[in-house]
Scaffold this active site. Structure first.
Site, PDB file in Angstrom:
ATOM      1  N   ASP A 257      15.856  30.624  43.588  1.00 23.00           N
ATOM      2  CA  ASP A 257      16.335  30.800  44.885  1.00 23.00           C
ATOM      3  C   ASP A 257      18.166  29.859  43.771  1.00 23.00           C
ATOM      4  OD1 ASP A 257      14.018  31.773  45.187  1.00 23.00           O
ATOM      5  OD2 ASP A 257      13.109  29.594  46.110  1.00 23.00           O
ATOM      6  N   HIS A 400      14.634  28.831  39.777  1.00 22.32           N
ATOM      7  CA  HIS A 400      16.239  27.915  40.821  1.00 22.32           C
ATOM      8  C   HIS A 400      16.991  28.343  39.438  1.00 22.32           C
ATOM      9  CE1 HIS A 400      13.581  25.465  43.225  1.00 22.32           C
ATOM     10  NE2 HIS A 400      14.201  26.075  44.217  1.00 22.32           N
TER      11      HIS A 400
HETATM   12 ZN    ZN Z   1      15.320  27.018  47.850  1.00 25.41          ZN
END
Ligand code: ZN
Length: 441
Positions: A257, A400
């Protein structure tokens, strides 16, 4: 003078009698002309010889080159035990397509289709290869083969084994040489076996547009002079690529993400490529806008791009109009860069409600099973062990791709999961595999 008059009169009478005899005899020798019901300018010729079980019906257009093509097809069946009927399926300014049905007297339960497509301005037969601009026949044959295989596989009336289907639809000219050109579609007659009726496969021209030559794309000169008919069971979508992953293989999805970001996302992409693995990148529109080349690279490698909103707000604390803007703006950007509309949406902080779902359109919410909390720990070994301690078949990992530690951890995770026998897939691939497993169970 009298003699002259007499001869003139006699000549006139003789000419008159001659004309009457000639006219009446020629009328007596002419069978009435039968015209095609759909195209009244076309004459139907009907020849029969009951002694030979020979019966044939064909159209004549009274255009020399066209009629020659039809006659040269008809000629080879002359007086053979066969029943041939025809159907003018398409007749436009540019092309003529006729379907003949050949019914051999020796095989009363089985008929064969023969097709003739004629370029009217050139008076020539159109072959399949004439339709495509590419020099490489593998290109369009592969697309046709994929479509045909997919249609056969989903056709309940066809009971061939999978390997027989593959064989009957293999990308060779021989399998697709019988076709009919319409304005919007091409109808193929695919031979499945000696005793099986040809499968009629109608393919929308839209699916072949980037390979078709301009002349044969859907346009006014290809409109039927009477009426364009839409063929039955028209295929308007390309089949989804088949999963090449065995149903019993362990699978796990990695998702990243908040990116993409130069310097970190690239490291993950390289590792995925080296291990023939795929992941889903839930990108922020604001980040994707700055790094479009990373999105292109993701898609080129077979990864998936999902949406994670434009700039990471709490969607449940916003009004609908602002939520819609976050969703739509990101979706358009992804589509503009990659050409693919994202089908997955991961709400920031995993927070969403019904009104967020209602604004997603065709996309659906995709969450996760294993949260590495890599944004908090920023520790490669900690992230790796979190994933490896919780890894299991069918799980989705959240990371991430904007942190150096996460990128380094991802490289190690991809290596370890692969050596433990996992196939690393995108979230959509994982969902697809689960669906296949349910169907198989
Ligand atoms: Zn996020």
């Amino acid at each position: 003078m009298n003699k002259k008059r007499f001869f003139t009169l006699l000549t006139s009478v003789l000419i008159l009698i001659g004309t009457i005899i000639y006219t009446s005899s020629s009328v007596a020798n002419t069978t009435p002309i039968v015209l095609d019901t759909k195209y009244p300018q076309v004459e139907i010729i009907n020849k029969t010889n009951p002694d030979n079980d020979f019966s044939i019906k064909y159209p004549l257009f009274h255009m020399e080159k066209i009629d020659q093509i039809i006659l040269s097809y008809i000629k080879k069946w002359n007086n053979k035990p066969i029943d041939i009927t025809y159907n003018i399926v398409h007749y436009s300014q540019q092309t003529l397509s006729i379907q003949f049905t050949e019914q051999k007297a020796t095989q009363p339960n089985h008929s064969t289709t023969h097709t003739l497509n004629i370029n009217l301005s050139e008076g020539k037969i159109i072959k399949l290869a004439d339709l495509f601009s590419t020099d490489n026949s593998e290109d369009y044959l592969t697309v046709l083969s994929d479509i045909a295989y997919n249609e056969l596989k989903n056709n309940e009336n066809i009971t061939l084994l999978n390997k027989e289907l593959k064989k009957a639809t293999a990308p060779t000219l021989e399998h697709f040489h019988k076709f009919i050109l319409l304005n919007d579609a091409i109808v193929f007659y695919v031979k499945l076996g000696d005793d099986i009726k040809d499968l009629q496969l109608a393919v929308s021209k839209n699916l072949l547009n980037d390979m078709l030559i301009d002349q044969y794309k859907s346009n006014d000169t290809n409109k039927d002079i009477v009426e364009d008919s839409t063929p039955a069971n028209l295929v308007t979508e390309l089949p989804k690529k088949e999963l090449e992953i065995p149903l019993d293989q362990k699978v796990i999805a990695l998702s990243f993400d908040d990116g993409p970001k130069k310097g970190t996302t690239d490291i993950i992409l390289d590792a995925l490529k080296n291990y023939d693995a795929h992941a889903t990148f839930f990108v922020l529109g604001s980040m994707a806008e700055k790094n479009p080349e990373l999105l292109t690279e993701m898609v080129n490698q077979g990864n998936e791009v999902g949406s994670h909103s434009w700039d990471h707000p709490h969607l449940t604390k916003m009004n609908d109009q602002k939520v819609k803007h976050q969703i739509d703006r990101t979706k358009s950007l992804i589509q503009n860069i990659t050409g693919i509309e994202p089908t997955l949406f991961r709400p920031p902080y995993g927070s969403f409600d019904q009104s967020v779902c209602d604004l997603l359109g065709n996309a659906e919410v995709a969450l996760w099973d294993i949260d590495t909390e890599d944004w908090k720990y920023r520790d490669k070994d900690h992230i790796v062990s979190t994933v490896m301690n919780n890894a299991a078949d069918g799980r989705i990992v959240l990371m991430h791709d904007i942190y150096q530690t996460s990128a380094e951890a991802a490289v190690e995770i991809i290596h370890q999961l692969t050596s433990q026998g996992y196939k690393i897939v995108s979230v959509s691939e994982l969902l697809e595999i689960k669906k296949h497993r349910e169907l198989a169970a």
